[in-house]
Design a protein around this motif. Sequence first.
Motif, mmCIF file in Angstrom:
data_model
loop_
_atom_site.group_PDB
_atom_site.id
_atom_site.type_symbol
_atom_site.label_atom_id
_atom_site.label_comp_id
_atom_site.label_asym_id
_atom_site.label_seq_id
_atom_site.Cartn_x
_atom_site.Cartn_y
_atom_site.Cartn_z
ATOM 1 N N ASN A 46 -22.657 -39.688 18.018
ATOM 2 C CA ASN A 46 -21.717 -38.992 17.150
ATOM 3 C C ASN A 46 -20.641 -39.948 16.681
ATOM 4 O O ASN A 46 -20.310 -40.923 17.342
ATOM 5 C CB ASN A 46 -21.061 -37.830 17.897
ATOM 6 N N ARG A 47 -20.070 -39.635 15.538
ATOM 7 C CA ARG A 47 -19.006 -40.460 14.988
ATOM 8 C C ARG A 47 -17.670 -39.903 15.465
ATOM 9 O O ARG A 47 -17.405 -38.706 15.361
ATOM 10 C CB ARG A 47 -19.090 -40.422 13.469
ATOM 11 N N GLY A 48 -16.835 -40.748 15.991
ATOM 12 C CA GLY A 48 -15.549 -40.317 16.529
ATOM 13 C C GLY A 48 -14.511 -40.104 15.446
ATOM 14 O O GLY A 48 -14.697 -40.489 14.288
ATOM 15 N N PRO A 49 -13.380 -39.483 15.797
ATOM 16 C CA PRO A 49 -12.324 -39.246 14.812
ATOM 17 C C PRO A 49 -11.598 -40.543 14.462
ATOM 18 O O PRO A 49 -11.529 -41.475 15.253
ATOM 19 C CB PRO A 49 -11.386 -38.276 15.511
ATOM 20 N N GLY A 73 -21.802 -28.398 -1.517
ATOM 21 C CA GLY A 73 -21.110 -27.554 -0.559
ATOM 22 C C GLY A 73 -21.071 -28.101 0.847
ATOM 23 O O GLY A 73 -20.560 -27.444 1.746
ATOM 24 N N ASN A 74 -21.624 -29.296 1.088
ATOM 25 C CA ASN A 74 -21.598 -29.897 2.419
ATOM 26 C C ASN A 74 -20.240 -30.525 2.675
ATOM 27 O O ASN A 74 -19.654 -31.141 1.787
ATOM 28 C CB ASN A 74 -22.687 -30.965 2.547
ATOM 29 N N VAL A 75 -19.735 -30.380 3.896
ATOM 30 C CA VAL A 75 -18.447 -30.963 4.258
ATOM 31 C C VAL A 75 -18.617 -32.472 4.397
ATOM 32 O O VAL A 75 -19.450 -32.952 5.155
ATOM 33 C CB VAL A 75 -17.915 -30.357 5.578
ATOM 34 N N THR A 76 -17.839 -33.239 3.639
ATOM 35 C CA THR A 76 -17.905 -34.700 3.716
ATOM 36 C C THR A 76 -16.781 -35.282 4.546
ATOM 37 O O THR A 76 -16.901 -36.376 5.078
ATOM 38 C CB THR A 76 -17.840 -35.319 2.310
ATOM 39 N N GLU A 77 -15.673 -34.545 4.672
ATOM 40 C CA GLU A 77 -14.518 -35.062 5.415
ATOM 41 C C GLU A 77 -13.628 -33.893 5.798
ATOM 42 O O GLU A 77 -13.433 -32.973 5.010
ATOM 43 C CB GLU A 77 -13.749 -36.047 4.522
ATOM 44 N N ALA A 78 -13.089 -33.927 6.988
ATOM 45 C CA ALA A 78 -12.133 -32.916 7.447
ATOM 46 C C ALA A 78 -10.921 -33.629 8.022
ATOM 47 O O ALA A 78 -11.054 -34.475 8.894
ATOM 48 C CB ALA A 78 -12.758 -32.008 8.499
ATOM 49 N N THR A 79 -9.733 -33.307 7.501
ATOM 50 C CA THR A 79 -8.487 -33.907 7.976
ATOM 51 C C THR A 79 -7.733 -32.854 8.774
ATOM 52 O O THR A 79 -7.510 -31.746 8.288
ATOM 53 C CB THR A 79 -7.629 -34.386 6.797
ATOM 54 N N VAL A 80 -7.337 -33.202 9.995
ATOM 55 C CA VAL A 80 -6.660 -32.268 10.894
ATOM 56 C C VAL A 80 -5.259 -32.788 11.163
ATOM 57 O O VAL A 80 -5.084 -33.930 11.578
ATOM 58 C CB VAL A 80 -7.442 -32.129 12.220
ATOM 59 N N LYS A 81 -4.259 -31.928 10.921
ATOM 60 C CA LYS A 81 -2.868 -32.258 11.242
ATOM 61 C C LYS A 81 -2.424 -31.292 12.321
ATOM 62 O O LYS A 81 -2.373 -30.089 12.111
ATOM 63 C CB LYS A 81 -1.974 -32.116 10.016
ATOM 64 N N SER A 82 -2.121 -31.826 13.493
ATOM 65 C CA SER A 82 -1.693 -31.008 14.611
ATOM 66 C C SER A 82 -0.441 -31.633 15.194
ATOM 67 O O SER A 82 -0.504 -32.648 15.891
ATOM 68 C CB SER A 82 -2.798 -30.935 15.669
ATOM 69 N N GLY A 83 0.696 -31.031 14.905
ATOM 70 C CA GLY A 83 1.964 -31.597 15.364
ATOM 71 C C GLY A 83 2.214 -32.924 14.676
ATOM 72 O O GLY A 83 2.012 -33.057 13.469
ATOM 73 N N PRO A 84 2.607 -33.947 15.415
ATOM 74 C CA PRO A 84 2.871 -35.241 14.781
ATOM 75 C C PRO A 84 1.615 -36.072 14.545
ATOM 76 O O PRO A 84 1.662 -37.066 13.844
ATOM 77 C CB PRO A 84 3.788 -35.944 15.788
ATOM 78 N N SER A 85 0.470 -35.678 15.089
ATOM 79 C CA SER A 85 -0.727 -36.498 14.960
ATOM 80 C C SER A 85 -1.626 -36.001 13.831
ATOM 81 O O SER A 85 -1.692 -34.807 13.546
ATOM 82 C CB SER A 85 -1.508 -36.528 16.268
ATOM 83 N N THR A 86 -2.314 -36.943 13.196
ATOM 84 C CA THR A 86 -3.247 -36.652 12.112
ATOM 85 C C THR A 86 -4.505 -37.457 12.342
ATOM 86 O O THR A 86 -4.438 -38.648 12.640
ATOM 87 C CB THR A 86 -2.637 -37.039 10.750
ATOM 88 N N TYR A 87 -5.663 -36.822 12.198
ATOM 89 C CA TYR A 87 -6.918 -37.556 12.305
ATOM 90 C C TYR A 87 -7.929 -36.995 11.329
ATOM 91 O O TYR A 87 -7.814 -35.875 10.852
ATOM 92 C CB TYR A 87 -7.464 -37.550 13.738
ATOM 93 N N THR A 88 -8.939 -37.823 11.013
ATOM 94 C CA THR A 88 -9.957 -37.483 10.034
ATOM 95 C C THR A 88 -11.323 -37.515 10.697
ATOM 96 O O THR A 88 -11.634 -38.450 11.423
ATOM 97 C CB THR A 88 -9.923 -38.484 8.858
ATOM 98 N N LEU A 89 -12.129 -36.498 10.427
ATOM 99 C CA LEU A 89 -13.486 -36.427 10.949
ATOM 100 C C LEU A 89 -14.466 -36.549 9.793
ATOM 101 O O LEU A 89 -14.306 -35.908 8.771
ATOM 102 C CB LEU A 89 -13.707 -35.089 11.670
ATOM 103 N N ARG A 90 -15.467 -37.406 9.973
ATOM 104 C CA ARG A 90 -16.511 -37.582 8.970
ATOM 105 C C ARG A 90 -17.861 -37.439 9.652
ATOM 106 O O ARG A 90 -18.017 -37.814 10.813
ATOM 107 C CB ARG A 90 -16.401 -38.962 8.330
ATOM 108 N N PRO A 91 -18.873 -36.916 8.950
ATOM 109 C CA PRO A 91 -20.195 -36.779 9.570
ATOM 110 C C PRO A 91 -20.845 -38.138 9.774
ATOM 111 O O PRO A 91 -20.545 -39.100 9.067
ATOM 112 C CB PRO A 91 -20.975 -35.921 8.579
ATOM 113 N N ASN A 92 -21.731 -38.200 10.761
ATOM 114 C CA ASN A 92 -22.457 -39.429 11.046
ATOM 115 C C ASN A 92 -23.772 -39.401 10.276
ATOM 116 O O ASN A 92 -24.664 -38.633 10.589
ATOM 117 C CB ASN A 92 -22.718 -39.551 12.550
#
Length: 133
Positions: free
Chosen positions: A95-98, A60-79
């Motif tokens: 911290n780990r950057g997007p 149940g731990n989040v391993t990856e989060a993908t965010v789509k906001s307008g034309p940009s898309t980025y992925t966040l991963r835990p450090n």
Amino acid sequence: MKRISLILLTLAAQAAFAQSTPSQAPPKLEKIEEIAEDPITVTAKPGTEGKITEKRDNSGNVTEATVKSGPSTYTLRPNHPVGTALPGDAMSGNNRGPQWTVLEFDIGKKKKKTPDEEAVQDNTPPPPPPTVK
């Protein structure tokens, strides 16, 4: 010499005290003209809300989060710290950057053809231009 310095000191104290007392008269205010303007309403464009997609592991731990906001898309991963370092230790790092998605290529998919490209692939000659007599 002591008397002169004592007199100067008392004069300086009196001047400072005189400056520190506020005036009893209210400050003079200027009247600003009132202008009736239409109220401004700010609304968000439809469809500009972002979309967040999370991937979780079996516990149940989040391993990856993908965010789509307008034309940009980025992925966040835990450090994840290396070795036996605990979060917050000097060895654990920052911290780990997007990770921004810049360009994506669809190599395996076939490209949709426009009607003009279909006409060219049919190898049919275009009709002759009309003759004027």
